[in-house]
Design an enzyme around this catalytic site. Structure first.
Site, PDB file in Angstrom:
ATOM      1  CG  ASP A   1      -1.702   1.630   1.431  1.00 20.30           C
ATOM      2  OD1 ASP A   1      -1.548   2.324   0.581  1.00 20.30           O
ATOM      3  OD2 ASP A   1      -2.442   0.852   2.159  1.00 20.30           O
ATOM      4  CB  ILE A   2       1.571   3.716  -2.322  1.00 21.71           C
ATOM      5  CG1 ILE A   2       2.721   4.754  -3.219  1.00 21.71           C
ATOM      6  CG2 ILE A   2       0.153   4.907  -2.957  1.00 21.71           C
ATOM      7  CD1 ILE A   2       2.743   5.083  -4.280  1.00 21.71           C
TER       8      ILE A   2
ATOM      9  N   GLY B   1      -9.695   4.369  -6.357  1.00 21.16           N
ATOM     10  CA  GLY B   1      -8.345   3.152  -5.909  1.00 21.16           C
ATOM     11  C   GLY B   1      -7.553   4.088  -5.304  1.00 21.16           C
TER      12      GLY B   1
ATOM     13  CG  ASP C   1      -7.258  10.073  -6.634  1.00 24.00           C
ATOM     14  OD1 ASP C   1      -6.516  11.274  -5.851  1.00 24.00           O
ATOM     15  OD2 ASP C   1      -8.146  11.122  -7.669  1.00 24.00           O
TER      16      ASP C   1
ATOM     17  CB  SER D   1      -3.559   4.302 -16.718  1.00 28.03           C
ATOM     18  OG  SER D   1      -3.316   5.570 -17.221  1.00 28.03           O
TER      19      SER D   1
ATOM     20  N   GLY E   1      -5.588   0.908 -13.464  1.00 28.15           N
ATOM     21  CA  GLY E   1      -6.470   0.066 -12.243  1.00 28.15           C
ATOM     22  C   GLY E   1      -8.622   0.546 -13.324  1.00 28.15           C
TER      23      GLY E   1
HETATM   24  N1  AR6 Z   1      -0.970   1.405  -3.223  1.00 30.41           N
HETATM   25  C1  AR6 Z   1      -0.871   1.348  -3.748  1.00 30.41           C
HETATM   26  N2  AR6 Z   1      -1.633   1.317  -4.904  1.00 30.41           N
HETATM   27  C2  AR6 Z   1      -3.075   0.920  -5.456  1.00 30.41           C
HETATM   28  C3  AR6 Z   1      -3.339   0.884  -4.131  1.00 30.41           C
HETATM   29  C4  AR6 Z   1      -2.858   1.034  -2.905  1.00 30.41           C
HETATM   30  N3  AR6 Z   1      -3.086   1.986  -1.742  1.00 30.41           N
HETATM   31  N4  AR6 Z   1      -4.920   1.367  -4.361  1.00 30.41           N
HETATM   32  C5  AR6 Z   1      -5.185   1.135  -5.615  1.00 30.41           C
HETATM   33  N5  AR6 Z   1      -3.803   0.813  -6.309  1.00 30.41           N
HETATM   34  P1  AR6 Z   1      -6.891   3.428  -9.914  1.00 30.41           P
HETATM   35  P2  AR6 Z   1      -6.223   5.009 -12.364  1.00 30.41           P
HETATM   36  C6  AR6 Z   1      -3.412   0.635  -7.501  1.00 30.41           C
HETATM   37  O1  AR6 Z   1      -7.500   3.045  -9.782  1.00 30.41           O
HETATM   38  O2  AR6 Z   1      -5.981   3.652 -12.933  1.00 30.41           O
HETATM   39  C7  AR6 Z   1      -9.260   7.327  -9.215  1.00 30.41           C
HETATM   40  O3  AR6 Z   1     -10.796   7.217  -9.545  1.00 30.41           O
HETATM   41  C8  AR6 Z   1      -4.817  -0.100  -8.510  1.00 30.41           C
HETATM   42  O4  AR6 Z   1      -4.598  -2.027  -8.128  1.00 30.41           O
HETATM   43  O5  AR6 Z   1      -6.072   3.596  -8.422  1.00 30.41           O
HETATM   44  O6  AR6 Z   1      -4.835   5.295 -12.991  1.00 30.41           O
HETATM   45  C9  AR6 Z   1      -8.885   8.507  -9.761  1.00 30.41           C
HETATM   46  O7  AR6 Z   1      -9.312   9.276  -9.140  1.00 30.41           O
HETATM   47  C10 AR6 Z   1      -4.185   0.092  -9.772  1.00 30.41           C
HETATM   48  O8  AR6 Z   1      -3.277  -1.019 -10.059  1.00 30.41           O
HETATM   49  O9  AR6 Z   1      -5.798   4.239 -10.930  1.00 30.41           O
HETATM   50  C11 AR6 Z   1      -8.833   8.389 -11.357  1.00 30.41           C
HETATM   51  O10 AR6 Z   1     -10.133   9.165 -11.829  1.00 30.41           O
HETATM   52  C12 AR6 Z   1      -2.734   1.009  -9.763  1.00 30.41           C
HETATM   53  O11 AR6 Z   1      -2.778   1.495  -8.271  1.00 30.41           O
HETATM   54  C13 AR6 Z   1      -9.300   7.050 -11.605  1.00 30.41           C
HETATM   55  O12 AR6 Z   1      -9.133   6.307 -10.484  1.00 30.41           O
HETATM   56  C14 AR6 Z   1      -4.098   2.312 -10.697  1.00 30.41           C
HETATM   57  O13 AR6 Z   1      -5.612   2.523 -10.189  1.00 30.41           O
HETATM   58  C15 AR6 Z   1      -7.302   7.077 -12.173  1.00 30.41           C
HETATM   59  O14 AR6 Z   1      -7.282   5.718 -12.993  1.00 30.41           O
END
Ligand code: AR6
Length: 200
Positions: free
Chosen positions: A33-34, A55, A57, A144, A146
């Protein structure tokens, strides 16, 4: 012009072995978890509104608290929204990191919308902003891959290439952590980074 600027001439004699050693010290792979990482900066996979989302964010804003959103609002008032591939920096609020660098990854559109270049820009521009703010340790999520639907292997290849390229011409960033939340991304990164990934 040398393809490896800033390296002493003696190091160039041993290229690419030298690059292998340098990267070994400066890139690590983490499963987790970042938001828990105690570093100079963590990177957020944001959207262009900078107003939070799901996600990673969502996790960053939830755990970091309202100070992050307050700074994002000020940035948006000053410069407007954050375009795909660009990055901005804020406090990390209650997180253990000092800063959050918010970057906006591309939504996957079948590879027809310059997604790879835009994704590489996320890593490059985040690192440029990091250097400007004296950040020397930084962690990236798998931007990107997720909600935005970018194929994980392609995204990982672009991420590692962009970061490696940056580190070859910059010596101020001491450590870049690729933080994989899900197992699939972790195994993909393990394969790409291979034997020079360091497990925590
Ligand atoms: N720590 C590390 N990585 C994580 C965590 C965490 N706590 N939680 C999720 N991930 P995403 P995107 C990973 O969906 O695809 C948001 O609504 C997850 O497994 O967070 O860039 C924003 O506001 C995945 O591999 O981001 C945007 O609208 C990675 O983080 C949109 O999502 C990215 O997943 C951005 O989509």
């Amino acid at each position: 012009m040398s393809i490896v600027p800033h390296l002493p001439n003696v190091a160039l004699l041993f290229y690419p072995f030298t690059i292998f050693v340098l990267m070994n010290e400066r890139i690590s792979l983490v499963r987790g978890d970042i938001t828990k990482m105690q570093l100079d900066a963590i990177v957020n996979a944001a959207n262009s509104s900078l107003m939070g989302g799901g996600g990673v964010d969502g996790a960053i804003h939830r755990i970091g608290g309202p100070a992050i959103l307050e700074e994002c609002k000020i940035i948006v008032m000053r410069q407007g929204s954050c375009r795909t591939g660009e990055a901005v920096i804020t406090t990390a609020g209650n997180l253990p990191a000092k800063f959050v660098i918010h970057t906006v990854g591309p939504v996957w559109n079948g590879g027809k919308s310059n997604e790879a270049l835009k994704l590489a820009n996320c890593y490059k521009n985040s690192l440029l902003l990091a250097v400007e703010n004296n950040v020397s340790t930084i962690a990236f999520p798998n931007i990107s891959t997720g909600i935005y639907g970018y194929p994980k292997k392609d995204a990982a290849e672009t991420a590692v290439e962009a970061v490696t390229l940056f580190l070859q011409s910059d010596l101020s960033i001491k450590k870049v952590h690729f933080v994989c939340f899900d197992e699939e991304n972790y195994f993909i990164y393990q394969n790409i980074i291979g034997s020079y990934a360091i497990d925590p």
